[in-house]
Design a protein around this motif. Structure first.
Motif, PDB file in Angstrom:
ATOM      1  N   UNK A 231       0.609  -1.146  -0.067  1.00  0.00           N
ATOM      2  CA  UNK A 231      -0.066   0.177  -0.032  1.00  0.00           C
ATOM      3  C   UNK A 231       1.132   1.368  -0.002  1.00  0.00           C
ATOM      4  N   UNK A 232       2.258   1.079  -0.178  1.00  0.00           N
ATOM      5  CA  UNK A 232       3.034   2.411  -0.367  1.00  0.00           C
ATOM      6  C   UNK A 232       2.734   3.069  -1.323  1.00  0.00           C
ATOM      7  N   UNK A 233       2.821   4.564  -1.020  1.00  0.00           N
ATOM      8  CA  UNK A 233       2.589   5.559  -2.063  1.00  0.00           C
ATOM      9  C   UNK A 233       3.865   5.705  -2.813  1.00  0.00           C
ATOM     10  N   UNK A 234       5.082   5.861  -2.169  1.00  0.00           N
ATOM     11  CA  UNK A 234       6.270   6.044  -2.443  1.00  0.00           C
ATOM     12  C   UNK A 234       6.906   4.590  -2.507  1.00  0.00           C
ATOM     13  N   UNK A 235       7.606   4.180  -3.414  1.00  0.00           N
ATOM     14  CA  UNK A 235       8.433   3.078  -3.292  1.00  0.00           C
ATOM     15  C   UNK A 235       9.777   3.145  -2.526  1.00  0.00           C
ATOM     16  N   UNK A 236      10.229   2.014  -2.348  1.00  0.00           N
ATOM     17  CA  UNK A 236      11.634   2.324  -1.552  1.00  0.00           C
ATOM     18  C   UNK A 236      12.681   2.709  -2.786  1.00  0.00           C
ATOM     19  N   UNK A 237      12.520   2.260  -4.090  1.00  0.00           N
ATOM     20  CA  UNK A 237      13.390   2.632  -5.104  1.00  0.00           C
ATOM     21  C   UNK A 237      13.685   4.238  -5.157  1.00  0.00           C
ATOM     22  N   UNK A 238      12.105   5.012  -5.171  1.00  0.00           N
ATOM     23  CA  UNK A 238      11.851   6.234  -5.319  1.00  0.00           C
ATOM     24  C   UNK A 238      12.452   7.137  -4.163  1.00  0.00           C
ATOM     25  N   UNK A 239      12.189   6.464  -3.051  1.00  0.00           N
ATOM     26  CA  UNK A 239      13.016   7.385  -1.794  1.00  0.00           C
ATOM     27  C   UNK A 239      14.397   7.173  -2.042  1.00  0.00           C
ATOM     28  N   UNK A 240      14.999   6.116  -1.989  1.00  0.00           N
ATOM     29  CA  UNK A 240      16.303   5.746  -1.995  1.00  0.00           C
ATOM     30  C   UNK A 240      17.139   6.696  -3.086  1.00  0.00           C
ATOM     31  N   UNK A 241      16.367   6.690  -4.227  1.00  0.00           N
ATOM     32  CA  UNK A 241      16.706   7.502  -5.657  1.00  0.00           C
ATOM     33  C   UNK A 241      16.928   8.960  -4.751  1.00  0.00           C
ATOM     34  N   UNK A 242      15.703   9.500  -4.120  1.00  0.00           N
ATOM     35  CA  UNK A 242      15.819  10.882  -4.000  1.00  0.00           C
ATOM     36  C   UNK A 242      16.820  11.231  -2.737  1.00  0.00           C
ATOM     37  N   UNK A 243      16.969  10.271  -1.965  1.00  0.00           N
ATOM     38  CA  UNK A 243      18.052  10.548  -0.970  1.00  0.00           C
ATOM     39  C   UNK A 243      19.482  10.487  -1.452  1.00  0.00           C
ATOM     40  N   UNK A 244      19.625   9.953  -2.521  1.00  0.00           N
ATOM     41  CA  UNK A 244      20.911   9.714  -3.191  1.00  0.00           C
ATOM     42  C   UNK A 244      21.483  10.907  -3.908  1.00  0.00           C
ATOM     43  N   UNK A 245      20.613  11.836  -4.399  1.00  0.00           N
ATOM     44  CA  UNK A 245      20.900  13.045  -5.157  1.00  0.00           C
ATOM     45  C   UNK A 245      21.977  13.685  -4.348  1.00  0.00           C
ATOM     46  N   UNK A 246      23.081  13.575  -4.895  1.00  0.00           N
ATOM     47  CA  UNK A 246      24.293  14.555  -4.469  1.00  0.00           C
ATOM     48  C   UNK A 246      24.910  13.955  -3.216  1.00  0.00           C
ATOM     49  N   UNK A 247      24.470  12.541  -2.996  1.00  0.00           N
ATOM     50  CA  UNK A 247      24.860  11.953  -1.613  1.00  0.00           C
ATOM     51  C   UNK A 247      25.436  10.527  -1.739  1.00  0.00           C
ATOM     52  N   UNK A 248      26.576  10.330  -1.006  1.00  0.00           N
ATOM     53  CA  UNK A 248      27.005   9.070  -1.467  1.00  0.00           C
ATOM     54  C   UNK A 248      26.475   8.357  -0.299  1.00  0.00           C
ATOM     55  N   UNK A 249      25.703   7.021  -0.843  1.00  0.00           N
ATOM     56  CA  UNK A 249      25.072   6.313   0.256  1.00  0.00           C
ATOM     57  C   UNK A 249      25.977   5.108   0.391  1.00  0.00           C
ATOM     58  N   UNK A 250      26.147   4.579   1.744  1.00  0.00           N
ATOM     59  CA  UNK A 250      27.071   3.803   2.201  1.00  0.00           C
ATOM     60  C   UNK A 250      26.439   2.319   2.429  1.00  0.00           C
ATOM     61  N   UNK A 251      27.276   1.362   2.273  1.00  0.00           N
ATOM     62  CA  UNK A 251      26.889  -0.162   2.868  1.00  0.00           C
ATOM     63  C   UNK A 251      26.316   0.050   4.133  1.00  0.00           C
ATOM     64  N   UNK A 252      25.246  -0.636   4.385  1.00  0.00           N
ATOM     65  CA  UNK A 252      24.348  -0.433   5.533  1.00  0.00           C
ATOM     66  C   UNK A 252      23.564   0.552   6.051  1.00  0.00           C
ATOM     67  N   UNK A 253      23.567   1.591   5.071  1.00  0.00           N
ATOM     68  CA  UNK A 253      22.459   2.697   5.358  1.00  0.00           C
ATOM     69  C   UNK A 253      21.020   1.989   5.228  1.00  0.00           C
ATOM     70  N   UNK A 254      20.295   2.355   6.275  1.00  0.00           N
ATOM     71  CA  UNK A 254      18.910   1.756   6.347  1.00  0.00           C
ATOM     72  C   UNK A 254      17.916   2.966   6.208  1.00  0.00           C
ATOM     73  N   UNK A 255      16.857   2.335   5.210  1.00  0.00           N
ATOM     74  CA  UNK A 255      15.839   3.135   5.107  1.00  0.00           C
ATOM     75  C   UNK A 255      14.289   2.516   5.357  1.00  0.00           C
ATOM     76  N   UNK A 256      13.610   3.232   6.257  1.00  0.00           N
ATOM     77  CA  UNK A 256      12.550   2.756   6.969  1.00  0.00           C
ATOM     78  C   UNK A 256      11.379   3.213   6.121  1.00  0.00           C
ATOM     79  N   UNK A 257      10.393   2.597   5.906  1.00  0.00           N
ATOM     80  CA  UNK A 257       9.330   2.582   4.889  1.00  0.00           C
ATOM     81  C   UNK A 257       8.254   3.797   5.502  1.00  0.00           C
ATOM     82  N   UNK A 258       8.331   4.108   6.889  1.00  0.00           N
ATOM     83  CA  UNK A 258       7.159   4.738   7.519  1.00  0.00           C
ATOM     84  C   UNK A 258       6.169   3.728   7.603  1.00  0.00           C
ATOM     85  N   UNK A 259       5.231   4.192   8.716  1.00  0.00           N
ATOM     86  CA  UNK A 259       4.276   3.219   9.208  1.00  0.00           C
ATOM     87  C   UNK A 259       3.058   2.611   8.130  1.00  0.00           C
TER      88      UNK A 259
END
Length: 643
Positions: A231-259
């Protein structure tokens, strides 16, 4: 594969699950290190551990940590917009979201240093009375990346885990006006576990490219919410893509889905129907989160120590509150603390006698003593009991009488020893079972309830409603009870209903002292929650008839029978004013504006006339006057009190 981090005698160890056994990898290798090598090498390491079979540990016997106990970063996203809509509705706001929620996949940073394992106890955030859980799932980054497309971002997810975003809702609301994001309301604890599950193992649960995992949240075995992750409105791919803009994501970074909508407590809060709310988390509550394919977490909530207080800064733009002075004459100095009012009898006074600032009493006999009422919160009650210790050390508390059900006379009960027998009228005990939960009073301090907000903040800001666990009476009586307190006769009489469903007074004949509870307000306005008013007037006559010369009111300074006569006069005046307005055809609301308080206008909290007129109008014609709930009447009082 399902990966775990578990505790050993020589430190944390990482392993992969096979047939209910943990198959360890080499010592000293962290899960972050393994996933940083990529999915292929992670699988190879797992296959090697499974094939070896050396040093296996039964899963049921291991103490599991979070799969990644200290991630480089934790971003909690808000992918389920219905969760936001439900939260806004619970706070009394419209469900409509601002445009930004539909344009930006929102996230905030959580605290990596407060990660807990799936079965660890969780401590309530210090100072919070509204502690909550949130059932989420989390995606964990494998090889890092930057400026990822949504498709690339999905490929960088190395695994998923159950995620519990523990939340101090009242602290969140206190911090909201700062408008700088989440702070102490969110960094108390975050739970991961029990496993990190690789994407290949979850393929059977994919629907249209999204994980469709069934979830359920329970507290003490009671179902709170359930749903599905697709039922997610935003997918993990979309939020991770947004967070990676101009930022180096590192191994082990965690992304919660929201409730997942419905899978937390705040979404079930209703200001119009507080009785339906399951309650905020308290010491000893057990929270279980179950996610299909990812496992289950089970954690016990524990109380925390009080936070160190900070002194607010001076606000040069804040209009100082109107001075509140209780002008009633007093037999004793009206100061905070313990005052001897008779031989072996003391009153605990809390000026100014307004909301929550209630009095209590102590009666000492030979080797025993009786307490009359506790106070509005635990710190106030602890202060009082400490001040009474020079007496109670010599004459230990054996009994406590509750004059009525309101929280400012009962919330401190839990601080009395189990050996103290708490006594109340039967109707008081019944009313306590249905009183608003103590922690719900925090709403007066943190919620924006419109124009009435300043009124509630001013009246209730001083109290701490955290940690209160209501202790009910151990025994009850009907109309009259005589107690022997160390050879001393103490008479307890229920003169209600009046202020509440039952109102007890405590008479100490040999000292000439009467504890009147909230049948007596001195210098501040009585409030008739229950009535009938005629019964309260009759109760005044009965209190005078005891012959007691020293009267300790529930609120206000110590008085004598003239103080009772003053309250009787006020109640009589209310009846006269209400009856005259009703006879003129005025509605209850119209009568509020026309009533003449006369000499009683100078009493503190004169706006309580709203409740008192409502009660009398209901007595005169219950069909024509609506039966308004307490919150509505309080809001009407606030409007008058601010005018």
């Amino acid at each position: 594969m399902r990966w775990v981090t578990y505790v050993t005698d020589i430190g944390d160890r990482v392993g992969v699950i096979g047939e209910d056994l943990i198959h360890p990898v080499a010592p000293g290798v962290s899960l972050i290190e393994l996933i940083g090598r990529g999915a292929a090498e992670l699988r190879a390491a797992g296959d090697a551990a499974l094939a070896s079979g050396a040093g296996t540990v039964p899963l049921a016997e291991a103490r599991l940590r979070a799969p990644i106990p200290r991630p480089p970063s934790v971003r909690d996203c808000l992918c389920f917009l219905d969760h936001l809509r439900n939260c806004q509705q619970a706070a009394g706001s419209p469900r409509t979201l601002k445009d930004a929620w539909y344009q930006i996949p929102a996230f905030y940073f959580a605290c990596p240093s407060t990660i807990t394992g799936p079965y660890d106890d969780v401590t309530i955030s210090p100072g919070s009375a509204w502690f909550d859980f949130e059932l989420e799932i989390a995606a964990v980054i494998g090889p890092g990346g930057r400026d990822l497309t949504p498709e690339q971002a999905e490929e960088h997810i190395v695994g998923y885990t159950v995620y519990n975003d523990w939340s101090a809702r009242d602290l969140q609301l206190r911090e909201a006006p700062l408008a700088i994001g989440q702070a102490k309301g969110k960094d108390g604890a975050t739970t991961f576990g029990p496993f990190l599950v690789t994407p290949d193992e979850l393929e059977p649960y994919r629907r249209d490219g999204r994980l469709a995992l069934r979830v359920e949240a329970t507290v003490n075995g009671r179902a709170i919410g359930s749903g599905r992750t697709d039922a997610m409105d935003w997918s993990f791919g979309e939020v991770i893509s947004y967070a990676s803009r101009g930022v180096d994501l590192l191994p082990g970074d965690v992304f919660g889905s929201g409730t997942v909508p419905g899978c937390c407590l705040i979404e079930h809060l209703s200001l119009t129907d507080p009785a339906a709310f399951p309650g905020w988390l308290r010491d000893g509550d057990v929270v279980e989160l179950t996610v299909e394919g990812l496992g289950r977490t089970r954690q016990t909530v524990r109380a925390s120590a009080a936070p160190y207080p900070l002194t607010p800064r001076h606000d040069p733009d804040r209009r100082p509150p109107r001075p509140r002075v209780n002008r009633a004459p007093s037999k004793l100095p009206y100061t905070r603390g313990l005052h001897e009012v008779g031989d072996g009898v003391w009153a605990w006074l809390l000026p100014d006698g307004g909301y929550g600032w209630s009095n209590a009493g102590l009666v000492a006999g030979e080797g025993a003593s009786l307490l009359v009422d506790t106070l509005f919160d635990l710190p106030l009650t602890a202060e009082m009991l400490d001040a009474m210790r020079p007496v109670t050390d010599r004459h230990p508390l054996t009994h406590a009488v509750l004059t009525h059900a309101n929280g400012d006379h009962t919330h401190g009960n839990q601080l009395l020893g189990e050996h103290v027998q708490i006594i109340a009228a039967e109707a008081t005990c019944a009313e306590m079972r249905h009183e608003m939960p103590p922690e719900m009073l925090t709403a007066t301090q943190v919620l924006d309830i419109g124009p009435a907000t300043p009124y509630f903040r001013e009246r209730f800001a001083a109290f701490d409603f955290s940690g209160i666990r209501l202790r009910l009476p151990d025994s009850t009586y009907d109309r009259e009870l005589t107690l022997d307190i160390g050879g001393r006769e103490v008479r307890v009489t229920n003169l209600g209903p009046a202020h509440t469903a039952a109102d007890s007074v405590v008479h100490v004949p040999d000292a000439g002292v009467l504890f009147a509870g909230d049948l007596l307000f001195v210098g501040c306005t009585p409030i008739v929650w229950s009535g009938p008013i005629a019964n309260w007037i009759a109760a005044c006559d009965k209190m005078i008839a005891t012959g007691a010369g020293t009267i300790v009111p529930g609120h206000g300074p110590v008085t004598d029978p003239d103080g009772i006569r003053a309250v009787r006069g006020y109640l009589t005046h209310v009846v006269e004013q209400a009856d005259a307005a009703h006879a003129r055809g005025l509605s209850f609301v119209e009568a509020i504006e026309k009533v003449d308080l006369d000499v009683y206008a100078t009493w503190l909290d004169a706006e309580r006339i709203v409740v008192n007129l409502h009660r009398r109008y209901r007595e005169l014609d219950p069909t024509a006057t609506p039966d308004l709930d307490q919150m509505t009447l309080m809001a009407m009082m606030a409007g008058r009190g601010l005018s």
